[in-house]
Design a protein around this motif. Structure first.
Motif, PDB file in Angstrom:
ATOM      1  N   HIS A 105      30.450  16.147  -6.614  1.00  0.00           N
ATOM      2  CA  HIS A 105      31.528  15.527  -6.214  1.00  0.00           C
ATOM      3  C   HIS A 105      32.463  16.805  -5.632  1.00  0.00           C
ATOM      4  O   HIS A 105      33.023  16.737  -4.530  1.00  0.00           O
ATOM      5  N   SER A 106      32.578  17.956  -6.329  1.00  0.00           N
ATOM      6  CA  SER A 106      33.192  19.142  -5.872  1.00  0.00           C
ATOM      7  C   SER A 106      32.342  19.544  -4.511  1.00  0.00           C
ATOM      8  O   SER A 106      33.107  19.897  -3.659  1.00  0.00           O
ATOM      9  N   PHE A 107      31.033  19.719  -4.482  1.00  0.00           N
ATOM     10  CA  PHE A 107      30.454  20.084  -3.587  1.00  0.00           C
ATOM     11  C   PHE A 107      30.511  19.422  -2.205  1.00  0.00           C
ATOM     12  O   PHE A 107      30.635  19.594  -1.008  1.00  0.00           O
ATOM     13  N   LEU A 108      30.635  17.925  -2.551  1.00  0.00           N
ATOM     14  CA  LEU A 108      30.863  16.968  -1.275  1.00  0.00           C
ATOM     15  C   LEU A 108      32.228  17.166  -0.701  1.00  0.00           C
ATOM     16  O   LEU A 108      32.289  17.211   0.462  1.00  0.00           O
ATOM     17  N   LEU A 206      36.489  25.699  -3.928  1.00  0.00           N
ATOM     18  CA  LEU A 206      37.923  25.707  -3.523  1.00  0.00           C
ATOM     19  C   LEU A 206      38.129  26.652  -2.697  1.00  0.00           C
ATOM     20  O   LEU A 206      38.859  26.387  -1.418  1.00  0.00           O
ATOM     21  N   PHE A 207      37.530  27.913  -2.565  1.00  0.00           N
ATOM     22  CA  PHE A 207      37.870  29.065  -1.608  1.00  0.00           C
ATOM     23  C   PHE A 207      36.954  28.591  -0.367  1.00  0.00           C
ATOM     24  O   PHE A 207      37.710  28.831   0.812  1.00  0.00           O
ATOM     25  N   LEU A 208      36.231  27.958  -0.170  1.00  0.00           N
ATOM     26  CA  LEU A 208      35.472  27.598   1.319  1.00  0.00           C
ATOM     27  C   LEU A 208      36.539  26.504   1.573  1.00  0.00           C
ATOM     28  O   LEU A 208      36.401  26.368   3.020  1.00  0.00           O
ATOM     29  N   ILE A 209      36.842  25.406   0.942  1.00  0.00           N
ATOM     30  CA  ILE A 209      37.726  24.458   1.427  1.00  0.00           C
ATOM     31  C   ILE A 209      39.084  25.118   2.152  1.00  0.00           C
ATOM     32  O   ILE A 209      39.559  24.766   3.007  1.00  0.00           O
ATOM     33  N   VAL A 210      39.699  26.116   1.156  1.00  0.00           N
ATOM     34  CA  VAL A 210      40.972  26.775   1.606  1.00  0.00           C
ATOM     35  C   VAL A 210      40.676  27.388   2.930  1.00  0.00           C
ATOM     36  O   VAL A 210      41.358  27.424   3.692  1.00  0.00           O
ATOM     37  N   LEU A 211      39.358  28.165   3.305  1.00  0.00           N
ATOM     38  CA  LEU A 211      39.280  28.901   4.313  1.00  0.00           C
ATOM     39  C   LEU A 211      39.215  27.815   5.571  1.00  0.00           C
ATOM     40  O   LEU A 211      39.578  28.135   6.715  1.00  0.00           O
ATOM     41  N   SER A 212      38.361  26.803   5.256  1.00  0.00           N
ATOM     42  CA  SER A 212      38.256  25.961   6.294  1.00  0.00           C
ATOM     43  C   SER A 212      39.659  25.320   6.748  1.00  0.00           C
ATOM     44  O   SER A 212      39.886  25.249   7.927  1.00  0.00           O
ATOM     45  N   TYR A 213      40.612  25.111   5.931  1.00  0.00           N
ATOM     46  CA  TYR A 213      42.035  24.522   6.313  1.00  0.00           C
ATOM     47  C   TYR A 213      42.824  25.817   6.955  1.00  0.00           C
ATOM     48  O   TYR A 213      43.890  25.612   7.618  1.00  0.00           O
TER      49      TYR A 213
END
Length: 309
Positions: A105-108, A206-213
């Protein structure tokens, strides 16, 4: 040597409250299953939704269904049962599946953040970067990564010796609750290792998600019209909301100071992540995603019109 464990769960709660808790969690469980199945059926039947974003959403719905099936039915049965024991093998299986689907779920969510980044920051290259083959590979890697994490944590924990108490102060085979029951010199180092592995994986996502945003927001701010900025950001709202809910509830449970809450309040707090978060996810995607919401409306309108004729 321990051959089975006792799940304390809700056994310390007032008995007259258990039927109410059972009904509440049962309804949330059923809604989670039906909501995610509705999303999957809608994406499957609507050709306009055959895009990478909705492919990832289907994979996310699948992981949520499997996660809740691995955790919630056992919790519901134990809530109204006086026999709350679970065998060693069943406990290991539950831990493996809950970790596998939880990490998947987190990876997706991380992959969905990357999809939004490519769609907004590199729209002209989107079809090349997010081809069908690439999407299938990304989804496969998320499931493989979740399985590896689940297997690794389960093997590490159940490699330990359990020779003392067999009472787990939780409603599932929770990793930290199990580690407290193990005996041996390596217990403290294994506990630290499990925590580091889990935190590193989750914080990395979470870091990669934040970086994307960060890149998404920077791109949106360069759009001249307010309407254009709003329309572009609206494609990210549902995903961003689910990410915030997912990590907020996880932080409340795993990052709270020790000894701050009683065992009973800890049990209730744990249900926010295992029951309430999966319950909210289909609600958020159905209500906050215009394309999906309109597609669901179309399906129901078709069903009702076909019945009336």
């Amino acid at each position: 040597m321990v051959s089975e464990f006792i799940l304390v769960g809700f056994s310390n709660f007032p008995q007259h409250l258990l039927p109410a808790f059972f009904l509440l969690y049962l309804l949330m469980y059923l809604f989670t299953l039906l909501g995610n199945l509705l999303i999957m059926a809608t994406v499957w039947s609507e050709h306009s939704l055959h895009t990478p974003m909705y492919l990832f959403l289907c994979a996310l719905s699948t992981s949520e269904i499997l996660f809740t099936v691995a955790v919630t039915p056992r919790m519901l049965v134990d809530m109204l049962s006086s026999h709350r024991s679970i065998t060693f093998v069943a406990c290991a299986s539950q831990m493996f599946f809950s970790f596998t689907f939880g990490f998947t779920h987190s990876f997706l969510l991380m992959i969905m953040g990357y999809d939004r980044y490519v769609a907004i920051c590199h729209p002209l290259r989107y079809n090349v970067l997010m081809s069908t083959h690439t999407c299938a590979c990304l989804v496969s890697w998320t499931w493989a990564g979740g399985s590896v994490m689940g297997m690794m944590v389960t093997l590490i924990v159940f490699h330990l010796t359990f020779c003392g108490s067999n009472v787990i102060h939780h409603f599932v085979c929770h990793v930290l609750s199990l580690l407290k029951l193990s005996c041996g010199k390596e217990t403290s180092s294994v506990t630290l290792g499990v925590i580091l592995v889990c935190v590193t994986a989750l914080m990395g996502c979470l870091f990669l998600i934040v970086l994307s945003y960060v890149f998404i927001v920077a791109t949106i701010l360069r759009i001249p019209s307010a309407e254009g900025r709003h329309k572009t950001f609206s494609t990210c709202v549902s995903h961003l909301t689910v990410v915030i809910v997912h990590y907020s509830f996880a932080s409340m449970i795993y990052l709270k100071p020790k000894g701050l809450h009683s065992v009973d309040s800890n049990t209730l707090m744990a249900t926010t992540y295992t029951v309430f978060t999966p319950f909210l996810s289909p609600v958020i995607f159905s209500l906050r995603n215009k394309e999906l919401k309109n597609a669901i409306k179309k399906i129901f309108q078709r069903k009702f019109s076909s019945r009336s004729t």
